[in-house]
Write a protein that holds these residues in place. Structure first.
Motif, PDB file in Angstrom:
ATOM      1  N   SER A 103       0.827  -1.210   0.000  1.00 25.17           N
ATOM      2  CA  SER A 103       0.000   0.000   0.000  1.00 25.17           C
ATOM      3  C   SER A 103       0.856   1.252   0.000  1.00 25.17           C
ATOM      4  O   SER A 103       1.977   1.269   0.518  1.00 25.17           O
ATOM      5  N   SER A 104       0.281   2.306  -0.599  1.00 27.75           N
ATOM      6  CA  SER A 104       0.973   3.594  -0.614  1.00 27.75           C
ATOM      7  C   SER A 104      -0.022   4.708  -0.334  1.00 27.75           C
ATOM      8  O   SER A 104      -1.196   4.634  -0.691  1.00 27.75           O
ATOM      9  N   LEU A 105       0.477   5.738   0.314  1.00 22.53           N
ATOM     10  CA  LEU A 105      -0.304   6.917   0.663  1.00 22.53           C
ATOM     11  C   LEU A 105       0.420   8.128   0.135  1.00 22.53           C
ATOM     12  O   LEU A 105       1.632   8.268   0.315  1.00 22.53           O
ATOM     13  N   SER A 106      -0.319   9.007  -0.546  1.00 23.09           N
ATOM     14  CA  SER A 106       0.249  10.293  -0.940  1.00 23.09           C
ATOM     15  C   SER A 106      -0.680  11.381  -0.417  1.00 23.09           C
ATOM     16  O   SER A 106      -1.898  11.262  -0.499  1.00 23.09           O
ATOM     17  N   VAL A 107      -0.075  12.419   0.147  1.00 20.71           N
ATOM     18  CA  VAL A 107      -0.822  13.541   0.709  1.00 20.71           C
ATOM     19  C   VAL A 107      -0.309  14.793   0.034  1.00 20.71           C
ATOM     20  O   VAL A 107       0.872  15.129   0.144  1.00 20.71           O
ATOM     21  N   SER A 108      -1.212  15.491  -0.686  1.00 18.11           N
ATOM     22  CA  SER A 108      -0.805  16.711  -1.390  1.00 18.11           C
ATOM     23  C   SER A 108      -0.632  17.850  -0.392  1.00 18.11           C
ATOM     24  O   SER A 108      -0.980  17.726   0.783  1.00 18.11           O
ATOM     25  N   GLU A 109      -0.131  18.979  -0.875  1.00 16.21           N
ATOM     26  CA  GLU A 109       0.086  20.113   0.027  1.00 16.21           C
ATOM     27  C   GLU A 109      -1.209  20.658   0.615  1.00 16.21           C
ATOM     28  O   GLU A 109      -1.181  21.300   1.652  1.00 16.21           O
ATOM     29  N   SER A 110      -2.357  20.358   0.013  1.00 12.17           N
ATOM     30  CA  SER A 110      -3.637  20.770   0.597  1.00 12.17           C
ATOM     31  C   SER A 110      -4.189  19.702   1.549  1.00 12.17           C
ATOM     32  O   SER A 110      -5.156  19.952   2.258  1.00 12.17           O
ATOM     33  N   GLY A 111      -3.571  18.520   1.588  1.00  9.73           N
ATOM     34  CA  GLY A 111      -4.050  17.421   2.414  1.00  9.73           C
ATOM     35  C   GLY A 111      -3.613  17.535   3.858  1.00  9.73           C
ATOM     36  O   GLY A 111      -2.540  18.055   4.165  1.00  9.73           O
ATOM     37  N   CYS A 112      -4.472  17.017   4.765  1.00  7.10           N
ATOM     38  CA  CYS A 112      -4.181  17.084   6.190  1.00  7.10           C
ATOM     39  C   CYS A 112      -4.750  15.845   6.878  1.00  7.10           C
ATOM     40  O   CYS A 112      -5.882  15.451   6.614  1.00  7.10           O
TER      41      CYS A 112
END
Length: 151
Positions: A54-63
């Motif tokens: 599994s992989s998780l990506s969080v953009s700069e707008s993500g929290c």
């Protein structure tokens, strides 16, 4: 699909199966398998349900406000809680973590910030804080690290 999210699969660690949009806020824990991309906000734990790929990506707008346990993470947003990456974690330039980061492989760009400890975990279950004694016993950071480690 990678053009839709503004990053290539190589940067996010794989394909995106689930997207949490910028206008979405989830109250509660999230369990997933595969790839999860967050542009919105999660108030709860994020866990990959034991899926080692599994992989998780969080953009700069993500929290995320809660602990994160995902093998592979690309973070460019904010996490308030401890982050556990059994594989690789990439902290991009706008990444902000308020909590400890437990990792096997760490890539950290200039501008990323961690307000907590960086703890390297080996495959045998041992963990060692990244802060080591440099011989200068007079720094507040070293005294606090020793206090936390019980030295």
């Amino acid at each position: 699909m990678s053009k839709l999210f503004g990053s290539s699969p190589a940067k996010t660690g794989g394909s995106v199966d689930t997207l949490i949009g910028r206008q979405t806020e989830i109250l509660g824990d999230v369990r997933f398998a595969g790839g999860l991309h967050i542009d919105g906000k999660i108030k709860g734990k994020v866990d990959s349900s034991g899926d080692k790929n599994s992989s998780l990506s969080v953009s700069e707008s993500g929290c995320i406000e809660g602990d994160v346990r995902v093998p592979n993470i690309v973070l460019n947003g904010q996490v308030v809680g401890d982050v556990h990456a059994a594989g690789k974690i990439t902290l991009a330039a706008r990444a902000r973590v308020v909590g400890n980061v437990y990792y096997r492989i760490l890539e950290m760009e200039g501008g990323a910030a961690v307000n907590g400890q960086l703890v390297h975990e080996t495959g045998d279950g041992h963990a060692t804080p990244a802060l080591q004694n440099s011989g200068d016993d007079n720094t507040d950071e070293l005294r606090e690290a020793r206090r936390l480690k019980g030295l």
